[in-house]
Each structure stands twice: as structure tokens, then as C-alpha cells.
Motif scaffolding. Structure first.
Motif, PDB file in Angstrom:
ATOM      1  N   LEU A  50     -22.113 -83.680   4.814  1.00 54.15           N
ATOM      2  CA  LEU A  50     -21.943 -85.060   4.363  1.00 54.15           C
ATOM      3  C   LEU A  50     -22.110 -85.206   2.858  1.00 54.15           C
ATOM      4  CD1 LEU A  50     -23.654 -87.006   7.266  1.00 54.15           C
ATOM      5  CD2 LEU A  50     -21.241 -87.005   6.649  1.00 54.15           C
ATOM      6  N   ARG A  51     -22.557 -84.154   2.197  1.00 51.95           N
ATOM      7  CA  ARG A  51     -22.660 -84.203   0.738  1.00 51.95           C
ATOM      8  C   ARG A  51     -21.564 -83.375   0.066  1.00 51.95           C
ATOM      9  NH1 ARG A  51     -25.874 -83.358  -2.594  1.00 51.95           N
ATOM     10  NH2 ARG A  51     -25.928 -85.356  -3.629  1.00 51.95           N
ATOM     11  N   GLN A  52     -20.509 -83.074   0.830  1.00 50.44           N
ATOM     12  CA  GLN A  52     -19.347 -82.421   0.245  1.00 50.44           C
ATOM     13  C   GLN A  52     -18.541 -83.454  -0.549  1.00 50.44           C
ATOM     14  OE1 GLN A  52     -18.284 -79.194   0.337  1.00 50.44           O
ATOM     15  NE2 GLN A  52     -20.130 -78.583   1.440  1.00 50.44           N
ATOM     16  N   LEU A  53     -18.097 -83.079  -1.734  1.00 47.13           N
ATOM     17  CA  LEU A  53     -17.300 -84.008  -2.537  1.00 47.13           C
ATOM     18  C   LEU A  53     -15.863 -84.120  -2.029  1.00 47.13           C
ATOM     19  CD1 LEU A  53     -18.625 -83.103  -6.102  1.00 47.13           C
ATOM     20  CD2 LEU A  53     -19.186 -85.099  -4.723  1.00 47.13           C
ATOM     21  N   ASN A  54     -15.446 -83.159  -1.219  1.00 46.26           N
ATOM     22  CA  ASN A  54     -14.102 -83.193  -0.638  1.00 46.26           C
ATOM     23  C   ASN A  54     -14.212 -83.639   0.824  1.00 46.26           C
ATOM     24  OD1 ASN A  54     -11.543 -82.793   0.358  1.00 46.26           O
ATOM     25  ND2 ASN A  54     -11.277 -80.772  -0.554  1.00 46.26           N
ATOM     26  N   PRO A  55     -13.738 -84.846   1.168  1.00 49.39           N
ATOM     27  CA  PRO A  55     -13.858 -85.345   2.544  1.00 49.39           C
ATOM     28  C   PRO A  55     -13.186 -84.450   3.581  1.00 49.39           C
ATOM     29  CG  PRO A  55     -13.219 -87.118   1.053  1.00 49.39           C
ATOM     30  CD  PRO A  55     -13.117 -85.829   0.274  1.00 49.39           C
ATOM     31  N   LYS A  56     -12.179 -83.699   3.163  1.00 52.27           N
ATOM     32  CA  LYS A  56     -11.488 -82.826   4.123  1.00 52.27           C
ATOM     33  C   LYS A  56     -12.426 -81.734   4.643  1.00 52.27           C
ATOM     34  CE  LYS A  56      -6.712 -83.526   2.604  1.00 52.27           C
ATOM     35  NZ  LYS A  56      -6.965 -84.711   1.775  1.00 52.27           N
ATOM     36  N   ILE A  57     -13.358 -81.300   3.795  1.00 46.24           N
ATOM     37  CA  ILE A  57     -14.338 -80.306   4.251  1.00 46.24           C
ATOM     38  C   ILE A  57     -15.274 -80.943   5.271  1.00 46.24           C
ATOM     39  CG2 ILE A  57     -16.252 -78.811   3.550  1.00 46.24           C
ATOM     40  CD1 ILE A  57     -14.878 -78.471   0.851  1.00 46.24           C
ATOM     41  N   ALA A  58     -15.743 -82.159   4.969  1.00 41.14           N
ATOM     42  CA  ALA A  58     -16.611 -82.864   5.912  1.00 41.14           C
ATOM     43  C   ALA A  58     -15.900 -83.063   7.249  1.00 41.14           C
ATOM     44  CB  ALA A  58     -17.038 -84.211   5.334  1.00 41.14           C
ATOM     45  N   ALA A  59     -14.615 -83.395   7.196  1.00 41.30           N
ATOM     46  CA  ALA A  59     -13.844 -83.632   8.424  1.00 41.30           C
ATOM     47  C   ALA A  59     -13.750 -82.381   9.285  1.00 41.30           C
ATOM     48  CB  ALA A  59     -12.446 -84.129   8.071  1.00 41.30           C
ATOM     49  N   SER A  60     -13.701 -81.215   8.642  1.00 41.77           N
ATOM     50  CA  SER A  60     -13.544 -79.960   9.389  1.00 41.77           C
ATOM     51  C   SER A  60     -14.824 -79.546  10.114  1.00 41.77           C
ATOM     52  CB  SER A  60     -13.117 -78.839   8.434  1.00 41.77           C
ATOM     53  OG  SER A  60     -14.199 -78.478   7.573  1.00 41.77           O
ATOM     54  N   ARG A  61     -15.953 -80.228   9.817  1.00 44.52           N
ATOM     55  CA  ARG A  61     -17.244 -79.799  10.353  1.00 44.52           C
ATOM     56  C   ARG A  61     -17.575 -80.410  11.726  1.00 44.52           C
ATOM     57  NH1 ARG A  61     -20.130 -77.915   5.697  1.00 44.52           N
ATOM     58  NH2 ARG A  61     -18.693 -76.478   4.689  1.00 44.52           N
ATOM     59  N   ASN A  62     -16.757 -81.345  12.211  1.00 42.33           N
ATOM     60  CA  ASN A  62     -16.933 -81.917  13.558  1.00 42.33           C
ATOM     61  C   ASN A  62     -18.326 -82.509  13.770  1.00 42.33           C
ATOM     62  OD1 ASN A  62     -14.294 -81.175  14.516  1.00 42.33           O
ATOM     63  ND2 ASN A  62     -15.035 -79.057  14.595  1.00 42.33           N
ATOM     64  N   LEU A  63     -18.688 -83.431  12.886  1.00 44.32           N
ATOM     65  CA  LEU A  63     -19.982 -84.093  12.994  1.00 44.32           C
ATOM     66  C   LEU A  63     -19.931 -85.228  14.017  1.00 44.32           C
ATOM     67  CD1 LEU A  63     -20.824 -84.347   9.197  1.00 44.32           C
ATOM     68  CD2 LEU A  63     -21.727 -82.686  10.819  1.00 44.32           C
ATOM     69  N   ASP A  64     -21.094 -85.712  14.395  1.00 43.38           N
ATOM     70  CA  ASP A  64     -21.198 -86.835  15.325  1.00 43.38           C
ATOM     71  C   ASP A  64     -22.318 -87.742  14.841  1.00 43.38           C
ATOM     72  OD1 ASP A  64     -20.733 -88.460  17.499  1.00 43.38           O
ATOM     73  OD2 ASP A  64     -20.791 -86.831  18.964  1.00 43.38           O
ATOM     74  N   ILE A  65     -22.533 -88.851  15.540  1.00 42.16           N
ATOM     75  CA  ILE A  65     -23.557 -89.808  15.112  1.00 42.16           C
ATOM     76  C   ILE A  65     -24.070 -90.594  16.307  1.00 42.16           C
ATOM     77  CG2 ILE A  65     -21.968 -91.736  14.653  1.00 42.16           C
ATOM     78  CD1 ILE A  65     -23.661 -92.308  12.114  1.00 42.16           C
ATOM     79  N   PHE A  66     -25.350 -90.973  16.244  1.00 39.20           N
ATOM     80  CA  PHE A  66     -25.925 -91.952  17.164  1.00 39.20           C
ATOM     81  C   PHE A  66     -26.465 -93.100  16.316  1.00 39.20           C
ATOM     82  CE2 PHE A  66     -26.761 -88.273  20.181  1.00 39.20           C
ATOM     83  CZ  PHE A  66     -25.831 -88.690  21.131  1.00 39.20           C
ATOM     84  N   LEU A  67     -26.143 -94.334  16.680  1.00 40.45           N
ATOM     85  CA  LEU A  67     -26.652 -95.502  15.974  1.00 40.45           C
ATOM     86  C   LEU A  67     -27.848 -96.075  16.728  1.00 40.45           C
ATOM     87  CD1 LEU A  67     -25.091 -96.092  13.404  1.00 40.45           C
ATOM     88  CD2 LEU A  67     -23.550 -95.195  15.142  1.00 40.45           C
ATOM     89  N   TYR A  68     -28.892 -96.486  15.987  1.00 43.43           N
ATOM     90  CA  TYR A  68     -30.120 -96.883  16.673  1.00 43.43           C
ATOM     91  C   TYR A  68     -30.820 -98.103  16.087  1.00 43.43           C
ATOM     92  CZ  TYR A  68     -31.988 -94.076  12.820  1.00 43.43           C
ATOM     93  OH  TYR A  68     -32.256 -93.553  11.580  1.00 43.43           O
ATOM     94  N   GLY A  69     -30.322 -98.651  14.990  1.00 43.13           N
ATOM     95  CA  GLY A  69     -31.073 -99.745  14.379  1.00 43.13           C
ATOM     96  C   GLY A  69     -30.230-100.595  13.464  1.00 43.13           C
ATOM     97  N   VAL A  70     -30.807-101.702  13.012  1.00 44.11           N
ATOM     98  CA  VAL A  70     -30.114-102.667  12.165  1.00 44.11           C
ATOM     99  C   VAL A  70     -30.920-102.909  10.902  1.00 44.11           C
ATOM    100  CG1 VAL A  70     -29.390-105.075  11.992  1.00 44.11           C
ATOM    101  CG2 VAL A  70     -28.976-103.809  14.099  1.00 44.11           C
ATOM    102  N   GLY A  71     -30.232-102.892   9.754  1.00 45.44           N
ATOM    103  CA  GLY A  71     -30.877-103.260   8.504  1.00 45.44           C
ATOM    104  C   GLY A  71     -30.711-104.744   8.248  1.00 45.44           C
ATOM    105  N   GLU A  72     -29.448-105.206   8.218  1.00 44.52           N
ATOM    106  CA  GLU A  72     -29.151-106.624   8.010  1.00 44.52           C
ATOM    107  C   GLU A  72     -28.141-107.070   9.061  1.00 44.52           C
ATOM    108  OE1 GLU A  72     -28.969-107.795   3.543  1.00 44.52           O
ATOM    109  OE2 GLU A  72     -27.989-105.855   3.733  1.00 44.52           O
ATOM    110  N   TRP A  73     -28.395-108.253   9.640  1.00 47.21           N
ATOM    111  CA  TRP A  73     -27.465-108.784  10.644  1.00 47.21           C
ATOM    112  C   TRP A  73     -27.843-110.223  10.923  1.00 47.21           C
ATOM    113  CZ3 TRP A  73     -26.737-106.577  16.287  1.00 47.21           C
ATOM    114  CH2 TRP A  73     -25.495-106.991  16.784  1.00 47.21           C
ATOM    115  N   GLU A  74     -26.835-111.095  10.968  1.00 50.28           N
ATOM    116  CA  GLU A  74     -27.085-112.499  11.244  1.00 50.28           C
ATOM    117  C   GLU A  74     -27.292-112.780  12.728  1.00 50.28           C
ATOM    118  OE1 GLU A  74     -27.223-115.523   9.246  1.00 50.28           O
ATOM    119  OE2 GLU A  74     -27.866-113.903   7.945  1.00 50.28           O
ATOM    120  N   ALA A  75     -27.024-111.802  13.596  1.00 49.99           N
ATOM    121  CA  ALA A  75     -27.100-112.029  15.047  1.00 49.99           C
ATOM    122  C   ALA A  75     -28.548-112.094  15.514  1.00 49.99           C
ATOM    123  CB  ALA A  75     -26.340-110.930  15.782  1.00 49.99           C
ATOM    124  N   SER A  76     -29.275-113.093  15.035  1.00 50.58           N
ATOM    125  CA  SER A  76     -30.716-113.146  15.296  1.00 50.58           C
ATOM    126  C   SER A  76     -31.061-113.775  16.640  1.00 50.58           C
ATOM    127  CB  SER A  76     -31.423-113.915  14.182  1.00 50.58           C
ATOM    128  OG  SER A  76     -30.889-115.224  14.094  1.00 50.58           O
TER     129      SER A  76
END
Length: 669
Positions: free
Chosen positions: A204-230
Motif C-alpha cells: 500500500l506504500r508503493q508509488l505505482n498503483p499497478k504494483i499494489a493491484a498485483s498484490r491481491n490485497l483485501d480489507i475488513f471494515l470495522y469502525g466509523v470516524g465521521e458519519w451523520e447517521a447517528s
């Protein structure tokens, strides 16, 4: 096909492809074969090639695009991305629960989540579009890695939510991707990554996004910083709502009604962690109710309503072959064990900390010993103990030397300290470490001037003091190995930009003993200029709440040194800023107290005169604290147009409510 037909077809293709991608990468339930997805993607690419005006930011064709970046821009987190406190046993979890209930029998529910071993990131959406992705960084300032995060196919590029949403999660590299990547690196004769966490962060700290794309990363989302849906009242509801919006959440989270249920969950995953397709290093436990979270609040570093249970560190046995000494920037001499290489918690360990001479004696550690090694916090290798019954009689007791291993000066042990220290101010090791500290992220943050470059410049006699950094010349740098025209230009520009840093960055960079980044900020706010701080006496310093006796003595001693005064004069001549550039805190001493002093404020709705960030910054500069949700602790709600549910909740709780005009009057008073 005319343009109108092409526009309609492109819209349909984008919707289809985004749906297919969601099914495949988030739900893990593809509804069409890969070949059908590829066919429709090619059709969309052809249409956008023929009609470039049809390309949208959330088009699946735009996940990887653009030229490589020259560097990452800094990003300020409006809501800090705080780290979590740790628990290492079940009793500490029970203690956490007792603190959360205030020692009462009040029922309280918790949410348990797997602690993913990856890179914490923030995703910002505006009008339903993904507009920015950033690293956690130091919690306050991260780096903009939007282009690289767009390559993670489980991150939606658009969502059905018009309110501004900043959502947080952990980007990671699955085991399968990690193994494939390292196999490829080894085939190319490259050094493999040590573990999936490093691989994810490096990708994720590669300056070329194509390299990042080739790495097959994934993500889990777990929290909120800012959101009006209170209107959501709990963390578990947020997780469900996040999932409904199309984000990938970890399916293994669980709501627990008691701390004993939490402990059962922890015990289960401690045994099952190796059966997952990704790395975890613990369990995160959060108080579920959002109002209870708000009431519990935060310490300076972490929320009181959450804790991370860290799995016990893996212990392995190896041989200690030697002990080396390292001299730090404050002159402390630290012994380091040299080990027969051994795998610990996913990485190969060759060196481990021994901390100090007293610890070596206490643990009776000898050269040639069989020793037990672990990673403290799963990060820093350390020698736990020696295995005395495996000794052969050839092992050697270790004695610390009397002289500095780098400059030969006498080593001393200062009063009440266990460490030996080199007190030669011109010790080369200390000078190098001081320079490395000065350019580091929390100090002057000079991009391109990392540890290796500092050592190279030092060895070439181009720098010895921090003032020398600002005297570096283009022609000198171009003569060095691995220094091309572009890298030299970027480096000189970064050095020049650092001259404009606010005073607290310089103060921290100077490496004054006992003065960390937070204390440096406090001093800068209080004294405003370096000259004022240089003239301060003990009484002036101790009067500040955050500054204790030891810190005050250290500051006065530091600025009494003639060489320090000379260095600061040099830096002034080199046009390095010596002034605090932030807003000075309002206090009873410096001016009439602000109406916001000590108040907890919530902002809601759309404002005309201020952006949300501008209002937040000005309120906090006047002593207020801006939070994201209304609770019993809220003192004041500032309501713009379309205030929504926060306004209703504030009325219900009897919270004072202002409009934007009254806010402006108070800020300009």
C-alpha cells in the motif's frame, strides 16, 4: 451506437460489474463465471475508449490507472485514529469490564472482533463516492494512499449514502496472496517479505498503483470516524449498517452479554486462529452501546471503551552466539543478543534485545547459551531466559566494557539509572542517531532523508550536526551512489519545506531528554517562540500542567548549553522557523476564557460560513472538545441546515442548541 445509447449501456455495465465484484470479493458468492465478468469489463473499456466523456470515478475500469506518484501527500484525520490499550490475560479483561461499568452491576454488552494483522486505513466517501483513502500514520496525520486502496476490489467505489462518511478498517494480505508473492520474489532473486503484515503495508506504500493491484490485497471494515447517521445506537448496529452499504465486514464478530462470554470467544479463537485464511494477532473488545462509549470517553492515547486482547507470544529455543553493543542518540549503551536464526511469530529472528547489564546478570545469560526467545507484543524480539540445564561448560559470562564501543570514551552509570551511558557529546553513534531522530516523521518529517541516507551522508562527512542538513548542496549529493537528479531535487525540496515546520516539530527533533512529541506541542503552544522557551526558568515550566520537575530540569539544562545556543543561532541564520504556527490556547491567564472552554460540542447539519473542519478547529483552539455524537455529556449542539436526528436527540436530552450565527458571534468575540 450514438452517444446517448452508449451512455445508457455504460451505466448498465457499471452497475452490473460493481454488483458482480461485490458478490465475488465481499460475499464470496460469485453469480457469474469469471469469463462473463471479463467480457462485460472489456465491453465497458471499449465504450469508454470510444466515448472518454463517459468515464466516471466509480467505473470498474478506474480501479488501476494513472501514472506512478512522486510521493504521498499528508492527510489530517479530523477524528484521531487512536490505538487501543492491551490486555494479556483473562483477569485483565475482567478488569476492563469492571472499569467499563464503573464497578457496578449495571448490565453492559460487548462486541468482539478478530484483530486483523494488517494496516489500519481510513476511507472517506462524499455524495456516495470514494474520494480519499489514508493510512493511520501517527493517529493524527497519515498518508494519502487513495490510488492504491482503489485497487482493492472489496472496497466499493460508490455507495448508497449521500452523507459524508469516513469509515475505518484493516487492509491485509491473505495467506494465499502472501505465499504467491514471496514465491515470485524468490524466483526473481529478491528478498521475500517477512510476514503478511509487512507485505500489506509495503504494497500500500508503493508509488505505482499497478504494483499494489498485483498484490491481491483485501480489507475488513470495522469502525466509523465521521458519519451523520447517528440514529444508530450501538456498534453492532453500525457493523450491520456498514455491511448493508456494501462494505466487507468480518463475519466472525459476536455480541456478548457478559465478560465471561467474551472470554469464551477469546479462548475459541486462540485455538482456531491458525485455521483462518489470514493473520490475526488478538481480539478487539468494544462496549456495544454508543452512549456508553461516549460516557466512558478517552485517554490521551486510546478509548476507555475498547481494548485489544493480545494472544500470548510464541516462544522458541535457539543459541545465543554473541552480544553486541549499540549506542543510542542519548548515549545509552544497549546490549543486543546475536542469535542462530530462528522463526518466531512468522519472521526470522537473528537479533534480540537484552536491555541492560543488570538484566543479563539477573537472567544469567551467557555467550553460547541455549536461550528462549519471544516477540514482545508480537513485534520486538527479546531473550526471555537461558536454559541452564543445556549448558556444556563452554559458555562465557558476559561483562559490559568500561569504554564506549564507538568512540572509546568512558561509560558511566548516572544516579538512579540502570543503563550505562556514553557522555561524549561528539560520539559518532550518538550524532548519527540524533540526526535520524531529527528527520523522522514526528519530528521534522523530511521525506527521502531516511536512516540509510543519513548514515551515507554522515560517512561521507557531509553532515555532522542538524544544521548541516540545511547546508547540503546539489553538486555534493549528485556525487553520491544512488542519488540521481530527480531524487536530489526531491530531497532538497523536502529539506527546504521542513524549514517552515511549526515550533513543536523542531523542539521534538532536537531530542531534549524526557520531551516527547506531546510535551513539545504543549511547550510550543505555551511559549510560542524558541526565544521565549530559551529564557524560561524552572518556575515557568513547572507551572504548566503537563510539565513535571524532571522535564523542567532537562529543558533548562539543555538550553543552558553553549553549543545548543550556537546551534539554534545557526538554524535561525538558515531560516528554520522558530515560531509556533498553530492557534494559541485560550486560558484564564492569556485572555478572557472562551465560552467553549471545557465544553463538549457536537456539530451537525450543513453550514454556510464554515466547513465542518474549520468550525471544529476554531472551537478546539478556544478550549472546546468536538465529538461526533450527542450524549448526556454533550454541552452544546451547533446546528446547521437539515440537522436531522442529532438535533432531535439534543432536544430530548435538554442540550443547549445554537445556530450558525450564534457560533460565529462566539468565535469572533
Amino acid at each position: 451506437m450514438d452517444q446517448q445509447q452508449a451512455q445508457e449501456r455504460a451505466k448498465n455495465l457499471r452497475e452490473l460489474l460493481n454488483q458482480y465484484s461485490y458478490e465475488y470479493h465481499v460475499l464470496d458468492k460469485p453469480s457469474v463465471p469469471d469469463a462473463e465478468y471479463d467480457e462485460k469489463l472489456r465491453e465497458l473499456q471499449d465504450l469508454e475508449g470510444e466515448f472518454p466523456e463517459l468515464i466516471t470515478e466509480d467505473s470498474p475500469t478506474q480501479r488501476v490507472g494513472g501514472e506512478p506518484l512522486e510521493g504521498f501527500q499528508k492527510v489530517q484525520h479530523n477524528v484521531p485514529m487512536l490505538s487501543l490499550g492491551n490486555a494479556f490475560n483473562h483477569q485483565e479483561l475482567r478488569d476492563f469490564a469492571r472499569r467499563a461499568t464503573g464497578g457496578t452491576d449495571e448490565p453492559i454488552a460487548f462486541v468482539c472482533e478478530l484483530k486483523i494483522d494488517g494496516l489500519a486505513v481510513s476511507l472517506t466517501y462524499e455524495n456516495g463516492k470514494f474520494v480519499r483513502g489514508a493510512t493511520r500514520g501517527d493517529g493524527t496525520t497519515g498518508e494519502d494512499i487513495t490510488s492504491n486502496l482503489r485497487t482493492i476490489r472489496s472496497i466499493p467505489l460508490s455507495i448508497k449514502e449521500t452523507e459524508r462518511l469516513e469509515i475505518r478498517g484493516e487492509a491485509f494480505m491473505p495467506h494465499k496472496s502472501f505465499l504467491s508473492l514471496n514465491e515470485a520474489k524468490e524466483e526473481n532473486g529478491e528478498e521475500p517479505f517477512a510476514n503478511p503484515r509487512n507485505a500489506a503495508a509495503g504494497s500500500l506504500r508503493q508509488l505505482n498503483p499497478k504494483i499494489a493491484a498485483s498484490r491481491n490485497l483485501d480489507i475488513f471494515l470495522y469502525g466509523v470516524g465521521e458519519w451523520e447517521a447517528s440514529e444508530l445506537e450501538s456498534h453492532s448496529e453500525r457493523l450491520e449498517r456498514i455491511k448493508q452499504l456494501g462494505f466487507k465486514t468480518n463475519p466472525q464478530w459476536k455480541k456478548c452479554e457478559t465478560i465471561e462470554e467474551v472470554i469464551d470467544y477469546v479462548t475459541h479463537w486462540e485455538a482456531e486462529r491458525n485455521n483462518l485464511s489470514y493473520e490475526i494477532d488478538g481480539i478487539v473488545i468494544k462496549v456495544d452501546n454508543l452512549d456508553q462509549q461516549e460516557e466512558l470517553g478517552y485517554t490521551a492515547k486510546s478509548p476507555r471503551w475498547a481494548i485489544a486482547y493480545k494472544f500470548p507470544a510464541e516462544e522458541v529455543i535457539t543459541t545465543l552466539t554473541d552480544i553486541e553493543l549499540n549506542v543510542g542518540r542519548t548515549g545509552v549503551v544497549t546490549p543486543t543478543a546475536i542469535l542462530e536464526p530462528v522463526r518466531v511469530a512468522g519472521t526470522t529472528v537473528k537479533r534480540a534485545s537484552l536491555h541492560n547489564e543488570d538484566l543479563i546478570r539477573e537472567k544469567d545469560i551467557r555467550i553460547g547459551d541455549t536461550v528462549v526467545v519471544k516477540k514482545a507484543g508480537d513485534i520486538i524480539p527479546e531473550v526471555v531466559r537461558s536454559v541452564a540445564d543445556k549448558r556444556t561448560g563452554k559458555e562465557e559470562e558476559y561483562h559490559m566494557p568500561d569504554a564506549c564501543p564507538d568512540c572509546g570514551s568512558e561509560l558511566v552509570r548516572l544516579e538512579e539509572e540502570v543503563a550505562l551511558r556514553c557522555i561524549n557529546p561528539n560520539c559518532p553513534a550518538q550524532l548519527k542517531e540524533g540526526l535520524i531522530h531529527f528527520v523522522s516523521r514526528n519530528a521534522m518529517n523530511i521525506d527521502g532523508l531516511g536512516e540509510k541516507v543519513i548514515i551515507q551522508l554522515f560517512q561521507e562527512n557531509l553532515i555532522h550536526t542538524i544544521a548541516d542538513i540545511y547546508r547540503l548542496k546539489r553538486e555534493e549529493l549528485l556525487e553520491l551512489e544512488r542519488m540521481g537528479e530527480k531524487s536530489v531535487s526531491n530531497l532538497l525540496e523536502a529539506i527546504n519545506v521542513s524549514k517552515g515546520n511549526s515550533l513543536e516539530k523542531l523542539l521534538f527533533g532536537l531530542g531534549i531528554r524526557f520531551i516527547g512529541s506531546k510535551a513539545a506541542k504543549t511547550l510550543a503552544e505555551e511559549f510560542e517562540t524558541m526565544e521565549n522557551l530559551q529564557n524560561a526558568v524552572d518556575e515557568d515550566l513547572i507551572a504548566i500542567d503537563e510539565i513535571g520537575d524532571k522535564m523542567a530540569d532537562s529543558i533548562v539544562q539543555y538550553f543552558s548549553e553553549e553549543k545548543v545556543a550556537a546551534l539554534l543561532d545557526e538554524l535561525r541564520e538558515l531560516e528554520v522557523n522558530m515560531t509556533y504556527l498553530g492557534r494559541k490556547r485560550k486560558t484564564a491567564e492569556n485572555e478572557e476564557a472562551s465560552v467553549f472552554a471545557g465544553k463538549t460540542v457536537v456539530l451537525t447539519g450543513k453550514m454556510e460560513r464554515y466547513t465542518r473542519d474549520e468550525a471544529k478547529e476554531q472551537i478546539e483552539a478556544q478550549g472546546g472538545s468536538v465529538t461526533g455524537s450527542v450524549s448526556k455529556k454533550t454541552d452544546l449542539l451547533i446546528a446547521g441546515e437539515d440537522a436531522g436526528s442529532k438535533y432531535d436527540k439534543a432536544e430530548k436530552l435538554g442540550v443547549e442548541i445554537w445556530d450558525e450565527e450564534k457560533l460565529q458571534e462566539a468565535l469572533e468575540r
